[in-house]
Design a protein around this motif. Structure first.
Motif, mmCIF file in Angstrom:
data_model
loop_
_atom_site.group_PDB
_atom_site.id
_atom_site.type_symbol
_atom_site.label_atom_id
_atom_site.label_comp_id
_atom_site.label_asym_id
_atom_site.label_seq_id
_atom_site.Cartn_x
_atom_site.Cartn_y
_atom_site.Cartn_z
ATOM 1 N N LYS A 1 -0.106 4.385 -2.682
ATOM 2 C CA LYS A 1 -0.865 3.967 -3.855
ATOM 3 C C LYS A 1 -2.316 4.436 -3.824
ATOM 4 C CE LYS A 1 -0.221 -0.159 -5.505
ATOM 5 N NZ LYS A 1 -0.098 -1.627 -5.597
ATOM 6 N N ALA A 2 -2.856 4.637 -2.644
ATOM 7 C CA ALA A 2 -4.245 5.080 -2.531
ATOM 8 C C ALA A 2 -4.462 6.455 -3.168
ATOM 9 C CB ALA A 2 -4.659 5.109 -1.053
ATOM 10 N N LEU A 3 -3.383 7.211 -3.324
ATOM 11 C CA LEU A 3 -3.483 8.560 -3.885
ATOM 12 C C LEU A 3 -3.401 8.581 -5.404
ATOM 13 C CD1 LEU A 3 -1.110 10.450 -1.393
ATOM 14 C CD2 LEU A 3 -3.606 10.243 -1.278
ATOM 15 N N TRP A 4 -3.020 7.467 -6.011
ATOM 16 C CA TRP A 4 -2.750 7.447 -7.441
ATOM 17 C C TRP A 4 -3.951 7.850 -8.282
ATOM 18 C CZ3 TRP A 4 0.575 2.431 -8.610
ATOM 19 C CH2 TRP A 4 1.828 2.568 -7.973
ATOM 20 N N SER A 5 -5.068 7.235 -8.033
ATOM 21 C CA SER A 5 -6.243 7.446 -8.883
ATOM 22 C C SER A 5 -6.643 8.915 -8.935
ATOM 23 C CB SER A 5 -7.406 6.594 -8.363
ATOM 24 O OG SER A 5 -8.557 6.808 -9.140
ATOM 25 N N THR A 6 -6.716 9.548 -7.778
ATOM 26 C CA THR A 6 -7.109 10.958 -7.719
ATOM 27 C C THR A 6 -6.081 11.846 -8.397
ATOM 28 O OG1 THR A 6 -8.248 10.547 -5.623
ATOM 29 C CG2 THR A 6 -7.749 12.845 -6.169
ATOM 30 N N LEU A 7 -4.805 11.579 -8.118
ATOM 31 C CA LEU A 7 -3.738 12.398 -8.691
ATOM 32 C C LEU A 7 -3.705 12.275 -10.210
ATOM 33 C CD1 LEU A 7 -0.243 13.169 -7.500
ATOM 34 C CD2 LEU A 7 -0.419 12.017 -9.690
ATOM 35 N N LEU A 8 -3.782 11.048 -10.720
ATOM 36 C CA LEU A 8 -3.714 10.846 -12.169
ATOM 37 C C LEU A 8 -4.884 11.521 -12.868
ATOM 38 C CD1 LEU A 8 -2.587 7.111 -12.259
ATOM 39 C CD2 LEU A 8 -1.253 9.069 -13.035
ATOM 40 N N LYS A 9 -6.063 11.410 -12.292
ATOM 41 C CA LYS A 9 -7.237 12.062 -12.884
ATOM 42 C C LYS A 9 -7.040 13.574 -12.937
ATOM 43 C CE LYS A 9 -12.298 12.128 -12.434
ATOM 44 N NZ LYS A 9 -12.541 13.561 -12.354
ATOM 45 N N LYS A 10 -6.545 14.135 -11.853
ATOM 46 C CA LYS A 10 -6.324 15.580 -11.772
ATOM 47 C C LYS A 10 -5.267 16.036 -12.775
ATOM 48 C CE LYS A 10 -4.505 19.077 -8.595
ATOM 49 N NZ LYS A 10 -3.868 19.299 -7.265
ATOM 50 N N PRO B 1 0.824 -1.227 0.000
ATOM 51 C CA PRO B 1 0.000 0.000 0.000
ATOM 52 C C PRO B 1 0.854 1.271 0.000
ATOM 53 C CG PRO B 1 -0.813 -1.575 1.619
ATOM 54 C CD PRO B 1 0.493 -2.113 1.136
ATOM 55 N N LYS B 2 1.971 1.220 0.716
ATOM 56 C CA LYS B 2 2.934 2.325 0.705
ATOM 57 C C LYS B 2 4.280 1.758 0.268
ATOM 58 C CE LYS B 2 4.856 6.171 3.347
ATOM 59 N NZ LYS B 2 4.822 6.922 4.622
ATOM 60 N N ILE B 3 4.714 2.155 -0.912
ATOM 61 C CA ILE B 3 5.938 1.602 -1.494
ATOM 62 C C ILE B 3 7.152 2.130 -0.740
ATOM 63 C CG2 ILE B 3 7.357 1.583 -3.589
ATOM 64 C CD1 ILE B 3 4.624 1.885 -5.121
ATOM 65 N N VAL B 4 8.047 1.224 -0.386
ATOM 66 C CA VAL B 4 9.304 1.611 0.270
ATOM 67 C C VAL B 4 10.269 2.037 -0.831
ATOM 68 C CG1 VAL B 4 11.182 0.896 1.773
ATOM 69 C CG2 VAL B 4 8.870 -0.018 2.136
ATOM 70 N N LEU B 5 10.473 3.350 -0.927
ATOM 71 C CA LEU B 5 11.216 3.902 -2.051
ATOM 72 C C LEU B 5 12.641 3.369 -2.135
ATOM 73 C CD1 LEU B 5 10.899 5.791 -4.434
ATOM 74 C CD2 LEU B 5 11.613 7.692 -2.972
ATOM 75 N N GLN B 6 13.294 3.190 -0.981
ATOM 76 C CA GLN B 6 14.671 2.719 -1.000
ATOM 77 C C GLN B 6 14.766 1.307 -1.577
ATOM 78 O OE1 GLN B 6 17.243 4.680 -0.551
ATOM 79 N NE2 GLN B 6 18.544 2.962 -1.157
ATOM 80 N N LYS B 7 13.807 0.456 -1.225
ATOM 81 C CA LYS B 7 13.781 -0.907 -1.782
ATOM 82 C C LYS B 7 13.577 -0.864 -3.290
ATOM 83 C CE LYS B 7 12.078 -3.703 2.106
ATOM 84 N NZ LYS B 7 10.944 -4.543 2.561
ATOM 85 N N LEU B 8 12.670 0.019 -3.729
ATOM 86 C CA LEU B 8 12.398 0.134 -5.161
ATOM 87 C C LEU B 8 13.634 0.647 -5.897
ATOM 88 C CD1 LEU B 8 10.226 -0.111 -7.377
ATOM 89 C CD2 LEU B 8 9.740 2.325 -7.012
ATOM 90 N N ARG B 9 14.314 1.622 -5.316
ATOM 91 C CA ARG B 9 15.532 2.154 -5.937
ATOM 92 C C ARG B 9 16.581 1.050 -6.111
ATOM 93 N NH1 ARG B 9 15.997 7.644 -6.294
ATOM 94 N NH2 ARG B 9 14.673 8.968 -4.978
ATOM 95 N N GLU B 10 16.761 0.257 -5.087
ATOM 96 C CA GLU B 10 17.766 -0.804 -5.145
ATOM 97 C C GLU B 10 17.452 -1.807 -6.247
ATOM 98 O OE1 GLU B 10 17.827 -2.403 -1.221
ATOM 99 O OE2 GLU B 10 18.722 -0.597 -0.318
ATOM 100 N N LEU B 11 16.176 -2.138 -6.389
ATOM 101 C CA LEU B 11 15.776 -3.064 -7.448
ATOM 102 C C LEU B 11 15.969 -2.441 -8.834
ATOM 103 C CD1 LEU B 11 12.448 -4.775 -6.281
ATOM 104 C CD2 LEU B 11 14.625 -5.899 -6.787
ATOM 105 N N CYS B 12 15.532 -1.203 -8.988
ATOM 106 C CA CYS B 12 15.565 -0.538 -10.295
ATOM 107 C C CYS B 12 16.984 -0.273 -10.769
ATOM 108 C CB CYS B 12 14.792 0.778 -10.236
ATOM 109 S SG CYS B 12 13.010 0.590 -9.987
ATOM 110 N N PHE B 13 17.896 -0.086 -9.822
ATOM 111 C CA PHE B 13 19.270 0.260 -10.188
ATOM 112 C C PHE B 13 19.895 -0.804 -11.084
ATOM 113 C CE2 PHE B 13 23.838 0.653 -9.645
ATOM 114 C CZ PHE B 13 24.025 2.017 -9.788
ATOM 115 N N SER B 14 19.522 -2.055 -10.878
ATOM 116 C CA SER B 14 20.091 -3.154 -11.669
ATOM 117 C C SER B 14 19.310 -3.429 -12.945
ATOM 118 C CB SER B 14 20.137 -4.432 -10.820
ATOM 119 O OG SER B 14 20.935 -4.231 -9.676
ATOM 120 N N GLY B 15 18.378 -2.556 -13.274
ATOM 121 C CA GLY B 15 17.595 -2.725 -14.485
ATOM 122 C C GLY B 15 16.174 -3.144 -14.175
ATOM 123 N N ILE B 16 15.227 -2.550 -14.902
ATOM 124 C CA ILE B 16 13.803 -2.811 -14.652
ATOM 125 C C ILE B 16 13.252 -3.654 -15.790
ATOM 126 C CG2 ILE B 16 11.571 -1.753 -14.181
ATOM 127 C CD1 ILE B 16 13.110 0.888 -13.621
#
Length: 400
Positions: A56-65, A19-34
């Protein structure tokens, strides 16, 4: 699909499934290629470029806006002054006694229109030659801008605006010194005449026209920098990535999403495009010198050789840094580099290390070569294995 690849996809899905993405974990994964699978890269880039929040709960509203906001930009900015529908809240005549096409007043809407044409012509010239070795940008998009193409609307396409203007392209001088002074061997020359391009039928838009619209709206919203040659090379890989998203729900909104991700990225690198800031600490000259100071620290022998031959970083690193290496490699390799670049906490410090790695990987040739040979090596970089380059850059980063 190998078990290793499946495992890697599962890792991304686990991180992105929270529900809330841990940015540091995502960065570590992405660094080696997505992985491209399932639109993972598109989604990760939007998070890494601060377009999507980690909640993630904020995505729908933000994208629409945001997508509605972009649609409003299109309505307001890609129209002639005086040609707007009353039901859009703009009601004025084309030509009045106070405002007419010959009005020299800087505040005149017509004067603004003609000045915008100068910017538009430069954008048009650049986007038509975007990745000419690929058919993608010349192909029609599955999601043209219906607001503009609808014959019931009074909006004109930028394509028509370019065709109808009488302004000669020679008057367009908005060029960033050095950005394209040496053409990349990976970029074949594009035709100069508009007539040399296949014209798509009415109701269709080529992908390059979508990129043109993004850049024109950006220029209108950012008059301080407007458009500078080379920005097309930054927006191109972003748009290509989003417009090839296997998820059609995201792909449909590639234009708006690209605009906001490009805007966020430009907020970080725009100083590279502003000539008056070149010699400041945030300017491109400082960054080029930083490449050499890093090289001196990592490989003093190679540094001294380049100094001895009077090979200045301006001769090659200007383009490397300003365009985020987008002209040095084929598009899939550029995208792979950008995975690591966007994922790194200090992404533009890492870019300096990538440049330094590119130098050290050809050190033997540079140490043996004369000025002419070395300039050719640096302007036509010989190594195409970006994984090797990124591995070397990571080693340099870890050795600090």
């Amino acid at each position: 699909m190998s078990s290793l690849h499946k495992s890697r996809i599962a890792e991304f899905q686990d991180v992105l499934g929270e529900p809330k993405i841990v940015l540091q974990k995502l960065r570590e994964l992405c660094f080696s290629g997505i992985p491209f699978d399932g639109g993972l890269r598109c989604l990760c880039w939007k998070i890494l470029l601060n377009y999507l929040p980690v909640e993630k709960a904020l995505w729908s509203t933000l994208l629409k806006k945001q997508r509605e906001l972009y649609s409003q930009f299109v309505k307001e900015m890609i129209i002639q002054p005086g040609i707007a529908k009353a039901n859009l809240g703009v009601s004025r005549e084309d030509v009045t006694l106070e405002d007419h096409p010959l009005n020299p007043n800087p505040d005149s809407r017509w004067n603004t229109y003609f000045k915008d044409n100068e910017v538009l012509l430069q954008i048009d010239k650049d986007v038509r030659r975007l990745y000419p070795d690929m058919a993608f940008f010349q192909r029609p998009t599955d999601y043209p801008c219906l607001l503009i193409l609808d014959p019931q609307n009074e909006f004109e396409t930028l394509r028509k605006r370019v065709e109808q203007t009488t302004l000669k392209s020679q008057t367009v001088a908005r060029n960033r010194s050095g950005v394209t002074n040496v053409s990349s061997p990976l970029k074949t020359s594009a035709p100069n005449s508009l007539s040399e391009y296949e014209v798509l039928p009415n109701g269709c838009e080529a992908h390059w026209e979508v990129v043109e619209r993004i850049l024109f709206i950006y220029a209108k919203l950012n008059p301080g920098i407007a458009y500078v040659q080379g920005m097309n090379e930054i927006v191109g890989p972003l748009y290509y990535t989003f417009a090839t998203d296997p998820n059609s729900d995201w792909k449909e909104h590639a234009e708006a999403d690209t605009f906001f991700c490009f805007t966020n990225l430009m907020a970080e690198i725009r100083d590279n495009f502003i000539k008056s800031l070149d010699d400041s600490q945030c300017g491109i000259t400082y960054k080029m010198e930083k490449v050499y100071s890093t090289l001196k620290e990592k490989d003093v022998e190679l540094y001294l050789k380049l100094q001895e031959q009077n090979i200045k970083p301006q001769f090659f690193a200007f383009r490397w840094l300003t365009l985020l290496l987008s002209q040095e490699f084929l598009l899939p390799d550029v995208i792979r580099i950008w995975d690591s670049l966007f994922a790194d906490d200090n992404r533009f410090d890492f870019l300096l290390l990538v440049c330094c790695a590119m130098l050290t990987l050809i050190r033997d040739q540079l140490l043996e070569g004369d000025f002419t040979l070395n300039m050719r090596l640096l302007q036509d970089y010989p190594i195409s294995d970006v994984r090797l380059i990124l591995k070397k850059a990571k080693e340099l980063q870890d050795s600090k």
